[in-house]
Design a protein around this motif. Sequence first.
Motif, short mmCIF file in Angstrom:
data_model
loop_
_atom_site.label_atom_id
_atom_site.label_comp_id
_atom_site.label_asym_id
_atom_site.label_seq_id
_atom_site.Cartn_x
_atom_site.Cartn_y
_atom_site.Cartn_z
N TRP A 1 5.42 3.17 28.05
CA TRP A 1 5.13 4.61 27.91
C TRP A 1 4.49 5.16 29.18
O TRP A 1 4.76 6.29 29.60
CB TRP A 1 4.20 4.80 26.72
N GLY B 1 3.49 7.33 20.30
CA GLY B 1 3.75 5.99 20.79
C GLY B 1 4.08 4.97 19.73
O GLY B 1 4.94 4.10 19.93
N LEU C 1 10.14 2.51 23.01
CA LEU C 1 9.04 1.96 23.79
C LEU C 1 8.77 0.49 23.48
O LEU C 1 8.08 -0.20 24.25
CB LEU C 1 7.75 2.74 23.52
#
Length: 411
Positions: free
Chosen positions: A295, A235, A241
């Motif tokens: 995400w 992430g 993202l």
Amino acid sequence: MSGASGLAVTPSPAIAAEYQRTRALTEALAAPLSDADATIQSMDDASPAKWHLAHTTWFWETFLLRDHLPGYRLYREDWPYLFNSYYEAEGARLARGRRGMLSRPSVGEILAWRAVVDEAISPLLARGDLAPLITLGCAHEQQHQELLLTDIKHALFQNPAGPPMWDLQTPAATRPGAVAWHRHPGGIALIGAEDGAGFAFDNEGPRHRVLLEPFALADRLVTNGEWQDFIDDGGYRTAALWLSDGWAWVNAEGVSAPLYWRDEKHFTHSGWRDRDPHAPVTHISSFEADAFATWAGARLPTEFEWEAIAQGHDALAGNQLDAAAPPLPKGGTDLFGDCWQFTRSAYLPYPRFRAAPGAVGEYNGKFMSGQVVLRGGSCATPRGHVRASYRNFFYPHQRWQFTGLRLAKDI
């Protein structure tokens, strides 16, 4: 953190009790600290605990005693310069980043000042015409109680030994179930504090209408364990993202986890502890919250969506601050408490908003630029301080407060 609007006159015995309770809690929160602990300042965003003890007393002396008690003389003529925060109408003041250089006055001297102010203000607590201002002063001091806790946590974190403020074990978090959703059909919603319904800060009004599309809000906060999944899935390394400013911030600051995380542990007011995967994740930025929501295939709620759901929930419920004890998120399905929840809304004035005249009007309105709104209170927020209309606000990169997230989605 968030002057005042719609201030109802509360009966003076209740006002006096609230004043005394508020002042006592501030001192109890600072009691475990040494003079050295209470003097250090870890960054410009944070202030020393000693300064919070003094600034809240300056507020009462300046706006109650000086203006409403005939013949009152300032405790020290030079202290307003030291302990004014950002009130331009009150004149020059010490630069914010220099507050940690105040080795003097000592904590003991500040506590003596607090006692003098408490005694002097006693006859004013019975005046019904001053009840709105006293209520505002209590709410202001409650904000600084939370800031005292979050600021000293950041300061103690700078010590490699990880010293605890309270050397106490905290209970394990509630194991969360699968996420359920509060569903809303959309339509016109009334947002903001209702006139005559009790105390509210000026930024909570005027009450106005907004049009909502159908949406759903998660019944619980995102947990540490879910955040670890986000990290393990790359992430913090996946540009797609992130908002552009967030991706620049991640790379410039080398961010790879929430603040206070180290290996399998995290830093708390009780020192370094094993990180509970079931506890709500906290100490994240708005950038991180938005990236996680992307995400997860969801999004952050708007502040109006959050409030529309919160109007049906008890603002006194949840994990909030009741006494001088280590604040720590525990989890559960209450909408209030544990950690402040990021929204995707910019901190801006509501329609027809006007700042109050004078110094009190500087409290909120002049900060309506470049910040984002958070809702719900935290484990460090004194119980009774927040409500559905309460608007907190921080810059997108800030994360030393108890900040977390609750997901939303379109339906």
